[in-house]
Design a protein around this motif. Sequence first.
Motif, PDB file in Angstrom:
ATOM      1  N   ILE A  10       8.568   3.791  -7.108  1.00 48.50           N
ATOM      2  CA  ILE A  10       6.916   3.211  -6.135  1.00 48.50           C
ATOM      3  C   ILE A  10       6.551   2.595  -8.212  1.00 48.50           C
ATOM      4  CG2 ILE A  10       5.112   3.046  -5.738  1.00 48.50           C
ATOM      5  CD1 ILE A  10       7.094   2.992  -3.635  1.00 48.50           C
ATOM      6  N   ASP A  11       6.205   1.394  -8.355  1.00 48.32           N
ATOM      7  CA  ASP A  11       5.628   1.514  -9.136  1.00 48.32           C
ATOM      8  C   ASP A  11       3.814   1.081  -8.981  1.00 48.32           C
ATOM      9  OD1 ASP A  11       5.147  -2.041  -8.520  1.00 48.32           O
ATOM     10  OD2 ASP A  11       6.245  -2.298 -10.507  1.00 48.32           O
ATOM     11  N   THR A  12       3.548   0.461  -7.537  1.00 53.45           N
ATOM     12  CA  THR A  12       2.118   0.182  -7.183  1.00 53.45           C
ATOM     13  C   THR A  12       1.310   1.422  -6.501  1.00 53.45           C
ATOM     14  OG1 THR A  12       2.227  -2.018  -7.863  1.00 53.45           O
ATOM     15  CG2 THR A  12       0.806  -1.239  -6.437  1.00 53.45           C
ATOM     16  N   VAL A  13       0.314   1.788  -6.076  1.00 54.30           N
ATOM     17  CA  VAL A  13      -0.302   3.483  -5.816  1.00 54.30           C
ATOM     18  C   VAL A  13      -1.383   2.528  -4.794  1.00 54.30           C
ATOM     19  CG1 VAL A  13      -1.745   4.994  -5.361  1.00 54.30           C
ATOM     20  CG2 VAL A  13       0.996   5.014  -6.426  1.00 54.30           C
ATOM     21  N   VAL A  14      -1.998   1.979  -3.092  1.00 54.28           N
ATOM     22  CA  VAL A  14      -2.660   1.403  -2.855  1.00 54.28           C
ATOM     23  C   VAL A  14      -3.257   2.852  -2.245  1.00 54.28           C
ATOM     24  CG1 VAL A  14      -3.133  -0.256  -0.415  1.00 54.28           C
ATOM     25  CG2 VAL A  14      -0.550  -0.577  -2.158  1.00 54.28           C
ATOM     26  N   VAL A  15      -3.943   2.703  -2.451  1.00 53.44           N
ATOM     27  CA  VAL A  15      -4.607   3.892  -1.912  1.00 53.44           C
ATOM     28  C   VAL A  15      -6.233   3.453  -0.537  1.00 53.44           C
ATOM     29  CG1 VAL A  15      -6.922   5.462  -2.801  1.00 53.44           C
ATOM     30  CG2 VAL A  15      -5.013   5.109  -3.660  1.00 53.44           C
ATOM     31  N   ALA A  16      -6.277   4.894   0.006  1.00 49.54           N
ATOM     32  CA  ALA A  16      -7.415   4.281   1.269  1.00 49.54           C
ATOM     33  C   ALA A  16      -7.775   5.690   2.092  1.00 49.54           C
ATOM     34  CB  ALA A  16      -6.888   3.283   2.433  1.00 49.54           C
ATOM     35  N   GLY A  17      -9.419   5.708   2.662  1.00 49.47           N
ATOM     36  CA  GLY A  17      -9.591   6.805   2.897  1.00 49.47           C
ATOM     37  C   GLY A  17     -10.361   7.541   3.064  1.00 49.47           C
ATOM     38  N   CYS A  18     -10.928   8.719   3.048  1.00 55.44           N
ATOM     39  CA  CYS A  18     -12.253   9.587   2.837  1.00 55.44           C
ATOM     40  C   CYS A  18     -12.694   9.478   1.905  1.00 55.44           C
ATOM     41  CB  CYS A  18     -11.625  11.182   4.087  1.00 55.44           C
ATOM     42  SG  CYS A  18     -12.867  11.714   4.397  1.00 55.44           S
ATOM     43  N   ASN A  19     -13.864   8.694   1.448  1.00 50.60           N
ATOM     44  CA  ASN A  19     -14.958   9.620   0.505  1.00 50.60           C
ATOM     45  C   ASN A  19     -14.315   8.708  -0.963  1.00 50.60           C
ATOM     46  OD1 ASN A  19     -17.332  10.516   0.352  1.00 50.60           O
ATOM     47  ND2 ASN A  19     -16.636  13.051  -0.048  1.00 50.60           N
ATOM     48  N   LEU A  20     -14.122   7.642  -1.340  1.00 44.72           N
ATOM     49  CA  LEU A  20     -14.175   7.422  -2.542  1.00 44.72           C
ATOM     50  C   LEU A  20     -14.480   7.866  -3.688  1.00 44.72           C
ATOM     51  CD1 LEU A  20     -13.728   4.473  -3.748  1.00 44.72           C
ATOM     52  CD2 LEU A  20     -15.592   3.660  -3.967  1.00 44.72           C
ATOM     53  N   PRO A  21     -16.332   8.502  -3.232  1.00 45.73           N
ATOM     54  CA  PRO A  21     -16.716   9.380  -5.295  1.00 45.73           C
ATOM     55  C   PRO A  21     -15.618  10.072  -5.452  1.00 45.73           C
ATOM     56  CG  PRO A  21     -18.016   9.399  -2.666  1.00 45.73           C
ATOM     57  CD  PRO A  21     -17.333   8.612  -2.710  1.00 45.73           C
TER      58      PRO A  21
ATOM     59  N   ARG B 185       6.602  12.610  -9.033  1.00 42.76           N
ATOM     60  CA  ARG B 185       7.774  12.699  -8.533  1.00 42.76           C
ATOM     61  C   ARG B 185       9.056  12.289  -7.407  1.00 42.76           C
ATOM     62  NH1 ARG B 185       8.940  18.238  -7.963  1.00 42.76           N
ATOM     63  NH2 ARG B 185       8.954  17.959  -5.543  1.00 42.76           N
ATOM     64  N   ARG B 186       7.833  12.384  -6.199  1.00 35.45           N
ATOM     65  CA  ARG B 186       8.279  11.398  -4.883  1.00 35.45           C
ATOM     66  C   ARG B 186       8.287  10.044  -5.611  1.00 35.45           C
ATOM     67  NH1 ARG B 186      10.637  10.797  -0.115  1.00 35.45           N
ATOM     68  NH2 ARG B 186       9.699  10.227   1.092  1.00 35.45           N
ATOM     69  N   LEU B 187       7.011   9.321  -5.936  1.00 38.62           N
ATOM     70  CA  LEU B 187       6.721   8.172  -6.178  1.00 38.62           C
ATOM     71  C   LEU B 187       7.363   7.796  -6.834  1.00 38.62           C
ATOM     72  CD1 LEU B 187       2.818   7.781  -6.505  1.00 38.62           C
ATOM     73  CD2 LEU B 187       4.814   7.286  -4.360  1.00 38.62           C
ATOM     74  N   ARG B 188       8.573   8.154  -8.000  1.00 38.63           N
ATOM     75  CA  ARG B 188       9.216   7.673  -9.228  1.00 38.63           C
ATOM     76  C   ARG B 188      10.428   8.022  -8.290  1.00 38.63           C
ATOM     77  NH1 ARG B 188       5.785   5.807 -12.800  1.00 38.63           N
ATOM     78  NH2 ARG B 188       4.535   7.666 -13.307  1.00 38.63           N
ATOM     79  N   ASP B 189      11.345   8.971  -7.548  1.00 44.81           N
ATOM     80  CA  ASP B 189      12.823   8.416  -6.896  1.00 44.81           C
ATOM     81  C   ASP B 189      12.240   7.659  -5.643  1.00 44.81           C
ATOM     82  OD1 ASP B 189      13.175  11.188  -8.184  1.00 44.81           O
ATOM     83  OD2 ASP B 189      12.526  12.353  -6.312  1.00 44.81           O
ATOM     84  N   LEU B 190      11.115   7.119  -5.573  1.00 45.17           N
ATOM     85  CA  LEU B 190      11.453   5.541  -4.381  1.00 45.17           C
ATOM     86  C   LEU B 190      11.146   3.908  -5.598  1.00 45.17           C
ATOM     87  CD1 LEU B 190       8.882   7.798  -1.909  1.00 45.17           C
ATOM     88  CD2 LEU B 190      11.251   7.209  -1.838  1.00 45.17           C
TER      89      LEU B 190
END
Length: 221
Positions: A143-154, A136-141
């Motif tokens: 957004i159509d592209t999600v860029v992911v980074a962070g901890c423990n890929l699998p 909901r937050r992304l739609r309200d903003l």
Amino acid sequence: MYLDPDWATSALLIIDVQNDFASGPSAVAGTADRIPGLARLATSFRAVGRPIVHVVRSYRAGESDVDLVRRAAIESGDAVVQPGTTGADIPAALLPHDLTLDWNLLRSGEIQLIGPDESVMYKPRWSAFHRTPLDRRLRDLGIDTVVVAGCNLPNCPRATLFDASERDYRTVLVVDATSQTTPERLADLELIGVRLRTVDDAVAELSVIPPAPGAHRCEEE
């Protein structure tokens, strides 16, 4: 056509980068090494006014609303990233200012705003989309592209990328800002349309989009 990222309508999701997972008793190998790149990535998103969501998890000893693989341990009194502890905090290098997480707010399913384009959100399971207000937050903003980074890929980054794709978001993984990557894991993600980028790639692609109103583009030091 449907897979390439649109950086002008992108948001950065930083997944589970908390002190206990970076350098604490449950540290995930390689996560601490990713923090400088993550900080640079976050700075670039802020510079062009693109949204950032810090996605966090937490456990209270004895609770049962926990992933199955660690439920028995938490029910028996084991717990990391416990609400209100420094282990549950986001490393300061990733934040725009000093921050106290509002765990009552977060664990009630609400988003904690920490800047005009930046927020923190709690997730109870692997995916940042499962039982959270993220979509909901992304739609309200817009957004159509999600860029992911962070901890423990699998675990959580991968689950988040799958769920983002199922919701028709264009997906990007920033490889050198994510711990526990392997060639095999990256190849699997490419098969579902995830685009792979480095921090340098992302910074360069962000640098050519028009800043959002109110954003202040700055030169990297």
